[in-house]
Design a protein around this motif. Sequence first.
Motif, short mmCIF file in Angstrom:
data_model
loop_
_atom_site.label_atom_id
_atom_site.label_comp_id
_atom_site.label_asym_id
_atom_site.label_seq_id
_atom_site.Cartn_x
_atom_site.Cartn_y
_atom_site.Cartn_z
N TYR A 281 31.67 47.38 21.62
CA TYR A 281 30.35 47.94 21.29
C TYR A 281 29.37 46.82 20.97
N LEU A 282 29.84 45.88 20.20
CA LEU A 282 28.98 44.76 19.83
C LEU A 282 28.55 43.97 21.07
N LEU A 283 29.50 43.67 21.95
CA LEU A 283 29.18 42.91 23.16
C LEU A 283 28.25 43.70 24.08
N LYS A 299 32.62 33.66 30.58
CA LYS A 299 33.84 33.68 29.77
C LYS A 299 34.80 34.77 30.22
N ASN A 300 34.57 35.28 31.43
CA ASN A 300 35.51 36.20 32.09
C ASN A 300 35.57 37.57 31.41
N ILE A 301 34.40 38.13 31.08
CA ILE A 301 34.38 39.44 30.44
C ILE A 301 34.87 40.53 31.38
N VAL A 306 38.57 44.98 32.80
CA VAL A 306 39.44 45.63 33.79
C VAL A 306 40.86 45.73 33.26
N LYS A 307 41.29 44.72 32.55
CA LYS A 307 42.63 44.75 31.97
C LYS A 307 42.76 45.87 30.94
N THR A 308 41.66 46.17 30.25
CA THR A 308 41.68 47.23 29.23
C THR A 308 41.71 48.62 29.85
N LEU A 309 41.43 48.74 31.14
CA LEU A 309 41.45 50.05 31.80
C LEU A 309 42.85 50.68 31.82
N VAL A 320 34.64 51.01 27.85
CA VAL A 320 34.99 49.99 28.85
C VAL A 320 34.33 50.29 30.19
N VAL A 321 34.42 51.53 30.62
CA VAL A 321 33.84 51.90 31.92
C VAL A 321 32.32 51.80 31.87
N SER A 322 31.71 52.16 30.75
CA SER A 322 30.25 52.02 30.60
C SER A 322 29.83 50.56 30.72
N PHE A 323 30.60 49.68 30.12
CA PHE A 323 30.32 48.25 30.18
C PHE A 323 30.45 47.76 31.63
N LEU A 324 31.52 48.18 32.30
CA LEU A 324 31.71 47.78 33.70
C LEU A 324 30.59 48.31 34.59
N LYS A 325 30.13 49.52 34.29
CA LYS A 325 29.02 50.09 35.08
C LYS A 325 27.76 49.24 34.93
#
Length: 728
Positions: A281-283, A299-301, A306-309, A320-325
């Motif tokens: 959330y912070l990121l 830094k390979n976010i 994707v690993k957290t999926l 996670v998916v919102s961030f990837l979107k």
Amino acid sequence: MQADEAQYLKRKVKPGNIDVHPTEKAIVVHYEVEASILGEKGAAVHEERKECQKIIRLKSLNASTDVSSLARKVVEECKLIHPSKLAEVEHLLFYLQNRKKPSSRGKEEKKLLKPRELTPFEGMELDEEANINKIDEYVELLYENIPEKIRGSTLILHLARNPDNLEELLQNELCAGCVRADHERTPEDTRQIPNTETKYIFLMCLFCSFSQFHSLITHYKIGALSMNIIEHELKRYDLWQDELEKKNPDNLTLRKDHEKAYKKYQSLLVKQEQLLRVSLYLLLNLAEDTRTELKMRNKNIVHLLVKTLDRDNEELLVLVVSFLKKLSIFLENKNDMAEMDTVEKLARLIPCEHEDLMNVTLRLLLNLSFDTGLRCKMVQVGLLPKLTALLGSEGYKQIVMCILYHISIDDRSKAMFAYTDCIPQLMKMLFEHGEERIDSELISFCINLAANKRNAHIICEGNGLKMLMKRALKFKDPLLMKMIRNISQHDGPLKQLFLDYVGDLAAQIGPEEDEEFVIECLGTLANLTIADLDWELLLREYNLVPYLKDHLKPASAEDDLILEVVIMIGTVSMDDSCAVMLAKSGIIPALIDLLNAQQEDDEFVCQIVYVFYQMVFHQATRDVIIKDTQAPAYLIDLMHDKNTEIRKVCDNTLDIIAEYDEEWGRKIQSEKFRWHNSQWLEMVESRQMDEGEPYLYGDDPEGLEQADLFYSTAFTWLLSRVLLTFSF
């Protein structure tokens, strides 16, 4: 107010703007009420103004309502609307009549994910009330022993949940205190203090909800700290998984150990996912600044997300998916996702019962579907039937259709739709529109699918083609006619179905019709290469020849329409009687003029040459082309065009002309010989330059055998070309 005081009160109403209601079928009339209390001499003692509005609800307004009559009725009954505003009211009613209902799905998408909406987690319980006036005491607790640290961090977190306290907290250098306390903690402290990291990061999340605090949080490098925490926690998760696998539950001696380890694993997993949520959330909030987002990418976010999926926590997956979107709109991030098999991991989330997760996953897939490779991957992992099944859901239909439209762009994927129930659903949607215009996404999707032969057969099953033709001709819909045109291009039984509609299509060709619609009708007719079709009767009955001839003139219409006319003439010219009719009408000189005007356009040139190719098959038109026009000369010039298709059609046409006319045959042979001879000379010169030897025939000037061999090879090649040229 008493009756004897009424003379001292004055009320005045000023009409204001008229607008439409944002959600309902209603008109909002704004007006201002001005009340004045007058003294005995008539002077205003006290004045007061109030802005008001009146909502006029129009429950009877629908697609068939007479807007003009309704506008007059509204103006007559509402005294706040002056008769001079009748036109404005009519315009607003027309807007309401055609306005689509707002999608609740769109509103949900716009709703921001705010860290302060996170539910309290274990360790946030407090038996006392936090007081902002004691903030200095709470900060000091962060440097005490473990129980005091727990109490201090919890009290500060409770204070920060109130946005009004955030500025006061920052003035007490809370950020610096939290960071220093975090760095000063030992690994032993971390194990003894429950949820400490989660509390600190959650606290920073509350500040990150407001952009004015971002610079301060960036200054203390809280974002970098969060990324380190995420990376560390993901490594711990992998270690937990390895430990569980080592304790095989099938082994009786290890079963108890496995059960104990699994319970511990579940407890740790819950706490870890809480920490991951607040960190992400912070990121996500910090990523509002594109420069900060770029640092995260470096830094390979994407790799971490994707690993957290692989997790099962739906709330964490939504984040996670919102961030990837958000990241997927940039090419570099999209490429990273492609390399990490993101589509395969997203496929397991479709479908799911969590509405927000489902929605954001589909939107991420939509962003990724702009990439050809990722579209193919979606088909490979079995997303096509899953997405097709969602077409019946009103909440997901629009976005799913956009994804499927992108997939249907690829020819290899088009055929896969025939093995799903997609096409029957689309046909049902088409015919449910009534008199409304078909949505652009829906009709575009259908146009793509109709380009595949198997799909076209499914579309035409039953009365499919009949219903499509009926709607297209009734509403003069060019996009629907484009879909029909795609169906007509397939050979076999499908073309025979159009015999019943050639008259209807020909009747649409005229100067009074919409040009785009005429283009599609012409294209559909041009595709009907059917032996049973009497083209001569069709041209005479609908008087099409003058129209075709008039639209061959350069700049007489848009290039697209002129090109379709040329293609139509090419199809019609396959019939002997039609070719004669066209030749007598003077179409051949018009085609030559058009060829001169469009000689730089390969598509025009190729289609015009194809018309000549069809016409030289018939004696009457062949004689006209050979004796009365300079068409063969133009064809000779095009023999060596850069375009392969043009050269091929020219060669075939010239071969037929040479067979029937000796004079042109000699000219054609001469030109072919000249061309082949120049090719041979170029080959010899290039060979000499490539070899780069001091002597033409080798290192030895006396070596005649090598020269004889060279001459023999070249002469054999030239002789074969000459024999080929004169083999008529």
